[in-house]
Design a protein around this motif. Structure first.
Motif, PDB file in Angstrom:
ATOM      1  N   GLU A  54    -111.459  -3.962 -71.139  1.00 45.34           N
ATOM      2  CA  GLU A  54    -112.518  -4.951 -70.917  1.00 45.34           C
ATOM      3  C   GLU A  54    -113.402  -4.518 -69.750  1.00 45.34           C
ATOM      4  OE1 GLU A  54    -113.185  -9.762 -70.131  1.00 45.34           O
ATOM      5  OE2 GLU A  54    -111.181  -8.891 -69.950  1.00 45.34           O
ATOM      6  N   ILE A  55    -114.707  -4.696 -69.902  1.00 43.05           N
ATOM      7  CA  ILE A  55    -115.673  -4.350 -68.862  1.00 43.05           C
ATOM      8  C   ILE A  55    -115.741  -5.473 -67.831  1.00 43.05           C
ATOM      9  CG2 ILE A  55    -118.101  -3.844 -68.386  1.00 43.05           C
ATOM     10  CD1 ILE A  55    -118.297  -2.791 -71.275  1.00 43.05           C
ATOM     11  N   TRP A  56    -115.502  -5.125 -66.580  1.00 46.39           N
ATOM     12  CA  TRP A  56    -115.658  -6.058 -65.466  1.00 46.39           C
ATOM     13  C   TRP A  56    -116.808  -5.562 -64.594  1.00 46.39           C
ATOM     14  CZ3 TRP A  56    -110.554  -8.245 -62.982  1.00 46.39           C
ATOM     15  CH2 TRP A  56    -109.744  -8.798 -63.988  1.00 46.39           C
ATOM     16  N   THR A  57    -117.689  -6.476 -64.199  1.00 45.77           N
ATOM     17  CA  THR A  57    -118.882  -6.120 -63.437  1.00 45.77           C
ATOM     18  C   THR A  57    -118.921  -6.874 -62.111  1.00 45.77           C
ATOM     19  OG1 THR A  57    -120.110  -5.787 -65.500  1.00 45.77           O
ATOM     20  CG2 THR A  57    -121.411  -6.021 -63.498  1.00 45.77           C
ATOM     21  N   LYS A  58    -119.366  -6.183 -61.059  1.00 46.20           N
ATOM     22  CA  LYS A  58    -119.437  -6.781 -59.726  1.00 46.20           C
ATOM     23  C   LYS A  58    -120.728  -6.354 -59.044  1.00 46.20           C
ATOM     24  CE  LYS A  58    -116.379  -7.388 -55.686  1.00 46.20           C
ATOM     25  NZ  LYS A  58    -115.089  -6.934 -55.083  1.00 46.20           N
ATOM     26  N   GLY A  59    -121.304  -7.240 -58.241  1.00 47.63           N
ATOM     27  CA  GLY A  59    -122.508  -6.878 -57.496  1.00 47.63           C
ATOM     28  C   GLY A  59    -123.526  -8.000 -57.473  1.00 47.63           C
ATOM     29  N   TYR A  60    -124.746  -7.634 -57.046  1.00 46.56           N
ATOM     30  CA  TYR A  60    -125.808  -8.625 -56.835  1.00 46.56           C
ATOM     31  C   TYR A  60    -126.136  -9.431 -58.084  1.00 46.56           C
ATOM     32  CZ  TYR A  60    -129.124  -6.147 -59.694  1.00 46.56           C
ATOM     33  OH  TYR A  60    -129.755  -5.602 -60.783  1.00 46.56           O
ATOM     34  N   SER A  61    -125.898  -8.855 -59.281  1.00 46.46           N
ATOM     35  CA  SER A  61    -126.384  -9.464 -60.527  1.00 46.46           C
ATOM     36  C   SER A  61    -125.481 -10.573 -61.059  1.00 46.46           C
ATOM     37  CB  SER A  61    -126.533  -8.390 -61.611  1.00 46.46           C
ATOM     38  OG  SER A  61    -125.261  -7.929 -62.051  1.00 46.46           O
ATOM     39  N   VAL A  62    -124.261 -10.684 -60.542  1.00 46.17           N
ATOM     40  CA  VAL A  62    -123.332 -11.678 -61.074  1.00 46.17           C
ATOM     41  C   VAL A  62    -123.860 -13.086 -60.776  1.00 46.17           C
ATOM     42  CG1 VAL A  62    -120.987 -12.606 -60.933  1.00 46.17           C
ATOM     43  CG2 VAL A  62    -121.358 -10.131 -60.901  1.00 46.17           C
ATOM     44  N   MET A  63    -123.874 -13.931 -61.798  1.00 42.40           N
ATOM     45  CA  MET A  63    -124.418 -15.287 -61.691  1.00 42.40           C
ATOM     46  C   MET A  63    -123.758 -16.076 -60.556  1.00 42.40           C
ATOM     47  SD  MET A  63    -122.496 -17.303 -64.807  1.00 42.40           S
ATOM     48  CE  MET A  63    -120.701 -17.346 -64.879  1.00 42.40           C
ATOM     49  N   LYS A  64    -124.404 -17.168 -60.178  1.00 42.57           N
ATOM     50  CA  LYS A  64    -123.820 -18.070 -59.191  1.00 42.57           C
ATOM     51  C   LYS A  64    -122.655 -18.860 -59.781  1.00 42.57           C
ATOM     52  CE  LYS A  64    -126.527 -19.917 -56.092  1.00 42.57           C
ATOM     53  NZ  LYS A  64    -126.391 -18.973 -54.958  1.00 42.57           N
ATOM     54  N   GLU A  99    -121.117  -2.371 -59.605  1.00 39.08           N
ATOM     55  CA  GLU A  99    -119.824  -1.717 -59.698  1.00 39.08           C
ATOM     56  C   GLU A  99    -119.172  -2.197 -60.993  1.00 39.08           C
ATOM     57  OE1 GLU A  99    -115.840  -1.270 -56.820  1.00 39.08           O
ATOM     58  OE2 GLU A  99    -117.567  -2.485 -56.199  1.00 39.08           O
ATOM     59  N   VAL A 100    -118.630  -1.281 -61.757  1.00 38.38           N
ATOM     60  CA  VAL A 100    -117.995  -1.635 -63.032  1.00 38.38           C
ATOM     61  C   VAL A 100    -116.658  -0.919 -63.144  1.00 38.38           C
ATOM     62  CG1 VAL A 100    -118.107  -1.298 -65.553  1.00 38.38           C
ATOM     63  CG2 VAL A 100    -120.092  -2.185 -64.331  1.00 38.38           C
ATOM     64  N   LYS A 101    -115.680  -1.633 -63.675  1.00 35.29           N
ATOM     65  CA  LYS A 101    -114.410  -0.995 -64.010  1.00 35.29           C
ATOM     66  C   LYS A 101    -113.990  -1.455 -65.397  1.00 35.29           C
ATOM     67  CE  LYS A 101    -111.613  -4.415 -61.432  1.00 35.29           C
ATOM     68  NZ  LYS A 101    -110.611  -4.580 -60.347  1.00 35.29           N
ATOM     69  N   ILE A 102    -113.227  -0.605 -66.064  1.00 33.55           N
ATOM     70  CA  ILE A 102    -112.696  -0.911 -67.386  1.00 33.55           C
ATOM     71  C   ILE A 102    -111.224  -1.267 -67.200  1.00 33.55           C
ATOM     72  CG2 ILE A 102    -112.386  -0.105 -69.747  1.00 33.55           C
ATOM     73  CD1 ILE A 102    -115.303  -0.125 -68.916  1.00 33.55           C
ATOM     74  N   VAL A 103    -110.854  -2.469 -67.619  1.00 31.03           N
ATOM     75  CA  VAL A 103    -109.550  -3.038 -67.285  1.00 31.03           C
ATOM     76  C   VAL A 103    -108.708  -3.229 -68.541  1.00 31.03           C
ATOM     77  CG1 VAL A 103    -108.393  -5.041 -66.246  1.00 31.03           C
ATOM     78  CG2 VAL A 103    -110.520  -4.174 -65.266  1.00 31.03           C
TER      79      VAL A 103
END
Length: 570
Positions: free
Chosen positions: A406-416, A388-392
């Motif tokens: 700014e690009i914000w990214t959410k989901g399985y790929s986000v680092m620990k 999921e991505v939104k431009i903020v």
């Protein structure tokens, strides 16, 4: 396979917010399980080819050697959760270490091959490595000598006072050094009992498995910590987009220490049972083209500067590249003329563009193989599955379609998170959203265009200037091969625009020619005040331009010119 655009791929309700498709499903597995699946389905396929074919392993033989190296690490009392540094250019031992550490649940720590003593010291202290596996040397870097300098106790078999956790240094090649273990010794240490222990090690897909240091251009590098789950799925989805199969032969000239090599390349290929081909320890255009021809490769990875270099090599020496079909170009803007030549002269009609960052494992957006050429040059494609991505905007609100933010990214790929750095992690991840620091724009179809970095934005006399826009304009000039734009301090306007340009023929282009090219075509305040024509740009090992290096060099040049022009005392 290509996946049709679904309803959720495109922005909804006029705002820059997209969600990727839910197919194919996420894979809750570990790296050892991924390799075991490849062996079961494609055991007789070539897995790895190194050094022009001198080192070649089938999948089943590769997995067996991985197990022996993993058992050797157990013999050295390296176990789950321990950090193992890898400091080397692209070599077979690198890939063996990648899978052997994952086999026992140890955390692989990627150390940049360009690091020197102080940077190595920082990395080892930051993560507390229990072992370091290193090449003896690479180009001007004598790794063994730097390790001896940092760890003088090695020669006498003593314990390092500077690095109390460090127990072993393992050298890949050459004569054994006092206190260092030859890499070949690992497989020799594998006993039947140790090999039997491998299957009893409890490894969870959500366990941390890899630490990669960010570039550190705005401070000390931070260790992005990734899990099996992060990197396996990203490698799968990246290679889905280029329709990679077990019949493909993928050339990987990009560095293994970076996600492009070890995730998009190695794990992506293993997820399909494809063959991985490494032309050499570092990128060389002639070697890369030679191995494509010799091995009848079907896919190729690289950053735009690599493709430009290969096209220049092709101009002087023809190769038969008819076997090529697809690949990935990432890391920087791809000029449309370069893309057209890659499509035509390199037979890569299905090459795709991707975008991401280490902290998102790495890819978030990628083209499809049948996207129009213009979309594959002007954008970085559409969102990946399960993300999921939104431009903020600056106020934290999602901006309308067509506006930048700014690009914000959410989901399985986000680092620990960043290793042992809670403050930096909290500053980067908000309610699961990774703040990328990249500026982007989404269109109505969900294609994303990268405008630049938040920190790279130039503010000249109150005007916000985005370097990417000027770069895209200048690269259209027929005599410009590459260009980077950045800001430098100015007493009157706060900042001024500076461009470094790589020309096709330095004798055929001048600063005034480029300024004339800009006049009347872009706003006056965007026309670079300073233009420098150079033979090459400072690059990272992964082929990314280093604007901070250019900025520092330019400030030094301007200071020297000011001193030369200053009135001299009588």
């Amino acid at each position: 396979m290509t996946f049709p655009l679904s309803q959720t791929d495109a922005p909804q309700d006029g705002f820059s917010h997209v969600r990727g498709p839910k197919h194919p499903p996420l894979k809750h597995a570990t790296i050892p399980a991924l390799l075991a699946e490849a062996v079961a389905a494609h055991g007789d396929n070539d897995a790895l080819i190194f050094q022009g074919g001198d080192e070649r392993l089938l999948y089943r033989d590769f997995a067996a050697l991985v197990d022996r190296v993993a058992a050797g690490l157990l013999a050295l009392d390296i176990s789950k959760g321990d950090r193992v540094g890898i400091w080397s250019p692209n070599r077979l031992e690198w890939v063996l270490t990648q899978f052997a550490t994952a086999r026992i649940g140890a955390i692989l720590v990627n150390i940049n091959p360009a690091y020197r003593v102080s940077e190595l010291e920082y990395a080892l202290k930051k993560v507390g490595c229990r072992a370091v596996i290193a090449a003896r040397r690479f180009k001007s870097s004598d790794y063994a000598a730097m390790l001896r300098e940092l760890l003088p106790e090695l020669a006498s078999g003593g314990q390092s006072l500077l690095f109390p956790e460090l127990r072993h240094v393992i050298l890949m090649d050459g004569e054994p050094d006092p206190g260092m273990i030859p890499f070949s010794r690992l497989a020799e240490l594998a006993t039947p009992d140790l090999l039997a222990r491998l299957d009893s090690i409890a490894i969870d897909p959500d366990d941390p498995i890899n630490i990669q240091f960010t570039s550190g251009t705005t401070g000390q590098p931070k260790g992005a910590t990734l899990s099996h789950f992060n990197v396996i799925n990203n490698g799968r989805f990246v290679t889905d987009r280029i329709a990679l199969t077990d019949a493909d032969r993928l050339v990987i000239p990009v560095p293994l220490y970076h996600c492009f090599g070890m995730v998009m390349g190695v794990l992506g290929a293993v997820s399909k049972g494809a063959t991985m081909i490494f032309p050499g320890e570092a990128f060389d255009p002639a070697e890369t083209l030679d191995v494509i021809e010799t091995e009848r490769a079907t896919a190729l990875y690289g950053v735009p500067t690599m493709f430009i270099a290969m096209l220049q090599e092709l101009d002087s020496s023809h190769r038969d590249l008819a076997s090529l079909r697809t690949g990935i170009m990432a890391g920087a803007l791809c000029p449309i003329e370069v893309m057209r030549r890659v499509n035509k002269d390199m037979h890569m009609g299905e090459v795709t563009i991707s975008y991401g960052m280490t902290e998102t494992s790495p890819v978030s957006f990628q083209s499809f193989v049948d996207d129009p050429t213009e979309k594959r040059c002007e954008t970085v494609g559409r969102i990946h599955p399960h993300l999921e991505v939104k431009i903020v905007g600056p106020d934290g609100a999602t901006v309308p379609v067509g506006e930048q933010g700014e690009i914000w990214t959410k989901g399985y790929s986000v680092m620990k998170g960043y290793w042992q750095d809670a403050a930096a992690t909290a500053g980067a991840i908000h309610d699961g959203w990774m703040r990328t620091g990249d500026l982007g724009v989404l269109d109505e179809e969900g294609f994303c265009t990268i405008v630049g970095r938040v920190k790279d934005m130039i503010i000249r006399g109150g005007e916000n200037i985005y370097p990417r826009e000027i770069e895209e304009f200048l690269i259209r000039h027929p005599d410009v091969i590459d260009v980077q734009v950045f800001g430098i301090p100015d007493d009157r306007f706060g900042e001024e625009v500076c461009a470094w340009v790589v020309a096709r023929d330095e004798a055929a282009i001048t600063v005034e020619v480029l300024r004339d090219y800009c006049r009347g075509q872009i706003a006056h305040f965007k026309i670079p005040r300073y233009i420098r024509i150079v033979s090459e740009l400072p690059m990272t090992v992964t082929g990314k331009p280093q604007k901070f290096v250019m900025r520092d060099l330019m400030l030094g040049i301007l200071a020297a010119e000011a001193e030369d022009n200053a009135p001299k005392a009588p």
